[in-house]
Design an enzyme around this catalytic site. Structure first.
Site, PDB file in Angstrom:
ATOM      1  CE1 TYR A  33      -3.110   2.967   0.358  1.00 37.80           C
ATOM      2  CE2 TYR A  33      -3.660   2.233   2.565  1.00 37.80           C
ATOM      3  CZ  TYR A  33      -3.855   3.093   1.508  1.00 37.80           C
ATOM      4  OH  TYR A  33      -4.796   4.090   1.613  1.00 37.80           O
ATOM      5  CE  LYS A  81      -5.851   1.556  -1.193  1.00 32.73           C
ATOM      6  NZ  LYS A  81      -6.457   1.504   0.168  1.00 32.73           N
TER       7      LYS A  81
END
Length: 304
Positions: free
Chosen positions: A134, A163
């Site tokens: 992330y 992400k």
């Protein structure tokens, strides 16, 4: 598992005493999948992970795994103050039946690349589960550059996705230029999804999907299918709501939209407080406008 399609970063529902409302959490997860979402991400920023105790996190994961009963994968967001606690949570998520991990940088201490690389590596090595890195420098102050992501991908076979939430859609192209299709790239900010797909993203870890799952899935699919005119008609309608995902009070705003839509409560745990005054009025105005100006081609989500 595949980190593709629309994967809600699911909010965490609280009851009137601010305990986790497991009954609602279970039904919410099922409803999101019924409306076409491809998986559920639990315990992320939108899930108010920083306010949850370790036992609460594990209980939420078990609730969602049981509720979905194999119909869709459950991804556990791994965030903590220390690497040791992150490893413990990752291993507990694996035992609870989660199919993937979303790995965040440590809270509070930002660290340099050597330290952050060691942190991510330790979590990836802790379980056989596929991991999604992330990258959210806006929120967390740690920026995983494309070349650093490529370095991690080369060293860890179970790093499966990233992400990308830098808000710079050029990052999608930059990552792909370095490593091609080695990682599945997901967009992590709602108001960059059409542009991110055009650059090669395969997934969307979404926020407003918590209240508008069918609409989110349709937008994603239209963009992926290259149906540009239809995608942009839906996108233009949706954008005033999607932009709520990119501001400091995104949790409060998205939960308020859920409440307006009848699919949740605006309750948040302190130190966050529900929006009020002008902020509340503006949120309600955006919701009402969207409901009253829904294009005829936009399919509504199934009844909750």
């Amino acid at each position: 598992m595949n980190f593709t399609g629309v994967m809600p970063a699911m909010t965490t529902a609280f009851d009137a005493n601010f305990n986790v409302d497991h009954g609602f959490v279970a039904r919410h997860a099922q409803w999101l999948i019924e409306n076409g979402c491809s998986g559920i991400v639990c315990l992320g920023s939108l899930g108010e992970s920083s306010t949850l105790r370790f036992e609460e996190k594990l209980a939420i994961l078990k609730t969602v795994v049981l509720a979905l009963d194999g119909k869709a994968p459950v991804v556990a967001a791994i965030s903590a103050l220390s690497t040791a606690e992150s490893i413990e949570l990752a291993q507990a998520a694996h035992r609870a039946g989660c199919q993937g991990l979303m790995i965040l940088p440590p809270y509070v201490y930002k660290g340099d690349w050597r330290e952050n690389k060691a942190h991510v590596a330790a979590i990836l090595k802790a379980t056989p589960l596929p991991g999604m890195l992330y990258n959210n420098p806006v929120a967390y102050g740690v920026d995983y550059r494309p070349e650093q992501i490529a370095e991690l991908a080369a060293e860890h076979a179970n790093l499966a996705a990233v992400k990308e939430s830098s808000t710079d859609v050029r990052r999608v192209s930059a990552i792909r230029a370095l490593i091609g299709d080695r990682l599945q790239i997901c967009v992590g900010v709602d108001d960059a999804i059409v542009e991110g797909i055009a650059a090669g993203a395969l997934g969307w870890v979404a926020g407003l999907v918590n209240a508008f799952p069918r609409e989110s899935v349709d937008l994603f699919n239209l963009a992926r299918q290259g149906r540009t005119a239809e995608a942009f008609e839906l996108y233009r309608w949706f954008l005033p709501l999607l932009r709520m995902d990119t501001v400091p009070k995104f949790i409060q705003l998205i939960k308020q939209v859920q409440q307006e839509a009848g699919v949740g409560s605006a309750r948040v745990r302190a130190p966050r407080l529900e929006v009020e005054g002008d902020e509340l009025a503006a949120t309600r105005k955006a919701f009402v406008y969207a409901q009253n100006h829904r294009p005829s081609t936009v399919q509504a989500s199934k009844e909750f």
